[in-house]
Scaffold this motif. Structure first.
Motif, PDB file in Angstrom:
ATOM      1  N   VAL A  62       0.869  -1.185   0.000  1.00 41.95           N
ATOM      2  CA  VAL A  62       0.000   0.000   0.000  1.00 41.95           C
ATOM      3  C   VAL A  62       0.899   1.226   0.000  1.00 41.95           C
ATOM      4  CG1 VAL A  62      -1.659   1.355   1.330  1.00 41.95           C
ATOM      5  CG2 VAL A  62      -1.894  -1.118   1.194  1.00 41.95           C
ATOM      6  N   PRO A  64       3.140   2.819  -2.597  1.00 45.26           N
ATOM      7  CA  PRO A  64       4.533   2.675  -3.042  1.00 45.26           C
ATOM      8  C   PRO A  64       5.257   4.008  -3.200  1.00 45.26           C
ATOM      9  CG  PRO A  64       3.018   2.281  -4.875  1.00 45.26           C
ATOM     10  CD  PRO A  64       2.180   2.359  -3.630  1.00 45.26           C
ATOM     11  N   VAL A  84      -0.772  -0.462  -4.499  1.00 51.27           N
ATOM     12  CA  VAL A  84      -1.933   0.443  -4.608  1.00 51.27           C
ATOM     13  C   VAL A  84      -1.500   1.855  -4.197  1.00 51.27           C
ATOM     14  CG1 VAL A  84      -4.286   0.884  -3.813  1.00 51.27           C
ATOM     15  CG2 VAL A  84      -3.455  -1.468  -3.993  1.00 51.27           C
ATOM     16  N   ARG A  86      -2.462   6.084  -4.298  1.00 50.18           N
ATOM     17  CA  ARG A  86      -3.510   7.071  -4.520  1.00 50.18           C
ATOM     18  C   ARG A  86      -2.996   8.322  -5.240  1.00 50.18           C
ATOM     19  NH1 ARG A  86      -7.311   9.517   0.266  1.00 50.18           N
ATOM     20  NH2 ARG A  86      -8.688  10.629  -1.136  1.00 50.18           N
ATOM     21  N   ASP A  87      -1.700   8.603  -5.076  1.00 46.82           N
ATOM     22  CA  ASP A  87      -1.135   9.844  -5.621  1.00 46.82           C
ATOM     23  C   ASP A  87      -0.718   9.636  -7.082  1.00 46.82           C
ATOM     24  OD1 ASP A  87       0.197  12.152  -6.206  1.00 46.82           O
ATOM     25  OD2 ASP A  87       1.561  12.063  -4.471  1.00 46.82           O
ATOM     26  N   GLY A 110      -5.354   4.071  -7.054  1.00 49.24           N
ATOM     27  CA  GLY A 110      -6.615   4.193  -6.315  1.00 49.24           C
ATOM     28  C   GLY A 110      -6.386   4.286  -4.827  1.00 49.24           C
ATOM     29  N   ALA A 112      -6.555   2.895  -1.129  1.00 48.16           N
ATOM     30  CA  ALA A 112      -6.465   1.603  -0.437  1.00 48.16           C
ATOM     31  C   ALA A 112      -7.724   1.310   0.378  1.00 48.16           C
ATOM     32  CB  ALA A 112      -5.242   1.589   0.466  1.00 48.16           C
ATOM     33  N   ASN A 132       5.037   0.522   4.000  1.00 48.39           N
ATOM     34  CA  ASN A 132       5.324   1.686   4.826  1.00 48.39           C
ATOM     35  C   ASN A 132       4.053   2.519   4.734  1.00 48.39           C
ATOM     36  OD1 ASN A 132       6.315   4.010   6.041  1.00 48.39           O
ATOM     37  ND2 ASN A 132       7.623   4.591   4.305  1.00 48.39           N
ATOM     38  N   PRO A 134       0.752   4.920   5.025  1.00 45.88           N
ATOM     39  CA  PRO A 134       0.437   6.308   5.391  1.00 45.88           C
ATOM     40  C   PRO A 134      -0.205   6.271   6.780  1.00 45.88           C
ATOM     41  CG  PRO A 134      -1.065   5.498   3.667  1.00 45.88           C
ATOM     42  CD  PRO A 134      -0.072   4.413   3.918  1.00 45.88           C
TER      43      PRO A 134
HETATM   44  N1  SAM Z   1       6.397   3.293   0.180  1.00 50.00           N
HETATM   45  C1  SAM Z   1       6.959   4.602   0.068  1.00 50.00           C
HETATM   46  C2  SAM Z   1       8.228   4.673   0.879  1.00 50.00           C
HETATM   47  O1  SAM Z   1       8.403   3.800   1.743  1.00 50.00           O
HETATM   48  O2  SAM Z   1       9.018   5.592   0.672  1.00 50.00           O
HETATM   49  C3  SAM Z   1       5.989   5.699   0.506  1.00 50.00           C
HETATM   50  C4  SAM Z   1       5.413   5.556   1.896  1.00 50.00           C
HETATM   51  S1  SAM Z   1       4.500   6.950   2.451  1.00 50.00           S
HETATM   52  C5  SAM Z   1       4.642   6.741   4.204  1.00 50.00           C
HETATM   53  C6  SAM Z   1       2.791   6.512   2.207  1.00 50.00           C
HETATM   54  C7  SAM Z   1       2.332   6.369   0.766  1.00 50.00           C
HETATM   55  O3  SAM Z   1       0.939   6.013   0.760  1.00 50.00           O
HETATM   56  C8  SAM Z   1       2.441   7.602  -0.098  1.00 50.00           C
HETATM   57  O4  SAM Z   1       3.003   7.271  -1.331  1.00 50.00           O
HETATM   58  C9  SAM Z   1       0.989   8.068  -0.276  1.00 50.00           C
HETATM   59  O5  SAM Z   1       0.759   8.752  -1.477  1.00 50.00           O
HETATM   60  C10 SAM Z   1       0.251   6.762  -0.224  1.00 50.00           C
HETATM   61  N2  SAM Z   1      -1.157   6.879   0.193  1.00 50.00           N
HETATM   62  C11 SAM Z   1      -1.708   7.740   1.070  1.00 50.00           C
HETATM   63  N3  SAM Z   1      -3.023   7.516   1.236  1.00 50.00           N
HETATM   64  C12 SAM Z   1      -3.312   6.460   0.438  1.00 50.00           C
HETATM   65  C13 SAM Z   1      -4.504   5.740   0.167  1.00 50.00           C
HETATM   66  N4  SAM Z   1      -5.665   6.066   0.752  1.00 50.00           N
HETATM   67  N5  SAM Z   1      -4.456   4.713  -0.711  1.00 50.00           N
HETATM   68  C14 SAM Z   1      -3.283   4.375  -1.316  1.00 50.00           C
HETATM   69  N6  SAM Z   1      -2.126   5.015  -1.093  1.00 50.00           N
HETATM   70  C15 SAM Z   1      -2.128   6.048  -0.228  1.00 50.00           C
END
Ligand code: SAM
Length: 284
Positions: A62, A64, A84, A86-87, A110, A112, A132, A134
């Motif tokens: 979730v 990436p 998955v 969203r951004d 989309g 999550a 990792n 959000p």
């Molecule tokens: N995996 C990457 C890393 O470790 O560097 C990014 C981690 S960051 C803490 C959280 C990621 O979740 C971001 O890329 C963000 O855009 C995405 N995100 C936030 N809300 C989300 C949602 N509702 N569905 C899917 N992805 C989401």
């Protein structure tokens, strides 16, 4: 870091360093999306290895983002990753990772919270969830994965980053301040442990608090209980955690419920074991 023939810097996986990816695609972190990126492939590799053997599995990730953990999962042998995100700003960067590992990375654009994870994993290969997360939706996703009606669930394990304080609640034992609904739920259905901590400065931008990677493995035969009823009991009991159970569980039957479950009505929620909460749920 190496330099490719055409003069561009590359990382150990032959792809550009994550800082370059972020700059080229304009991926300045957005707080509203819980974006704290991991740019060190050694650290993301450590998370991937904490997830166990990935070679014959589909990994669900979730969020990436720019792809740091995704790349580590692929480098550590994940046969297939379904990620998955969203951004939409991240999709072009992720397409480059996908091109580098043909046929192994599927990116689902989309939310999550609107995703049917069992469906996107598909039948066949075992699934591991690695993310990792959000922070704003991490607990909600975990609770959904812990309360799936079908058990054992669609996944073999979950390896997830949380704020340290949330991680402590997930692995908490009775008699501790961190013990609550999350600890009962996780302790009932899984074996949960903190794999390691990650300091704020490992992220870009750094969050205010320390984070922890938690590894959860589903129990094959958790004590039988109705997940919704167990939820009602823990909600009532921990909703008034300083009160005696005869008071906090009044709406669910109070003293007679406690007598049926063989539990002293003067005890407080945080002293009850998971097995005792299951007994209460089954007595309703
Ligand atoms: N995996 C990457 C890393 O470790 O560097 C990014 C981690 S960051 C803490 C959280 C990621 O979740 C971001 O890329 C963000 O855009 C995405 N995100 C936030 N809300 C989300 C949602 N509702 N569905 C899917 N992805 C989401």
């Amino acid at each position: 870091m190496a330099v490719a023939a055409e003069g561009r810097a590359t990382s150990i996986d032959g792809l550009p360093p994550l800082r370059d990816v972020i700059e080229r695609h304009g991926l300045q972190a957005k707080k509203s999306l819980g974006q704290n990126f991991l740019l060190d492939l050694n650290l993301t590799g450590k998370i991937a290895r904490a997830a166990g053997d990935l070679s014959q599995t589909t990994v669900i990730e979730v969020g990436p983002g720019p792809g740091g953990l995704t790349r580590a999962l692929l480098m550590n042998g994940a046969q297939r990753v379904v990620a998955v995100e969203r951004d939409e700003r991240c999709l072009a960067a992720l397409a480059e990772v996908s091109d580098h590992y043909p046929g192994r990375l599927e990116v689902v654009a989309g939310d999550a919270l609107q995703t049917d994870f069992a469906a996107i994993a598909g039948a066949g290969q075992p699934v591991r969830i690695v993310a990792n997360l959000p922070y704003n939706i991490g607990t909600e996703l975990l609770v959904r994965w812990l309360t799936t009606p079908q058990w054992p669930p669609f996944y073999l394990s979950m390896t997830l980053m949380f704020q340290r304080e949330v991680a402590e609640r997930i692995v908490a034992k009775p008699g501790t301040d961190s013990y609550g609904r999350l600890g009962v739920l996780a302790g009932w259905r899984t074996d949960a442990r903190i794999a390691f901590d990650v300091p704020p400065q490992a992220f870009t931008p750094p969050p205010k608090v320390t984070s922890s990677v938690v590894h959860l493995t589903p129990r094959q035969s958790p004590l039988p209980a109705n997940v919704k009823t167990l939820g009602r009991v823990t909600e009532a009991a921990f909703g008034q955690r300083r009160k005696m159970l005869r008071q906090s569980l009044k709406s669910l039957g109070g003293e007679s419920l406690l007598a049926a479950a063989g539990i002293d009505p003067t005890r407080r929620a945080e002293t009850l074991s998971v097995e005792e909460f299951v007994r209460l749920a089954n007595a309703i």
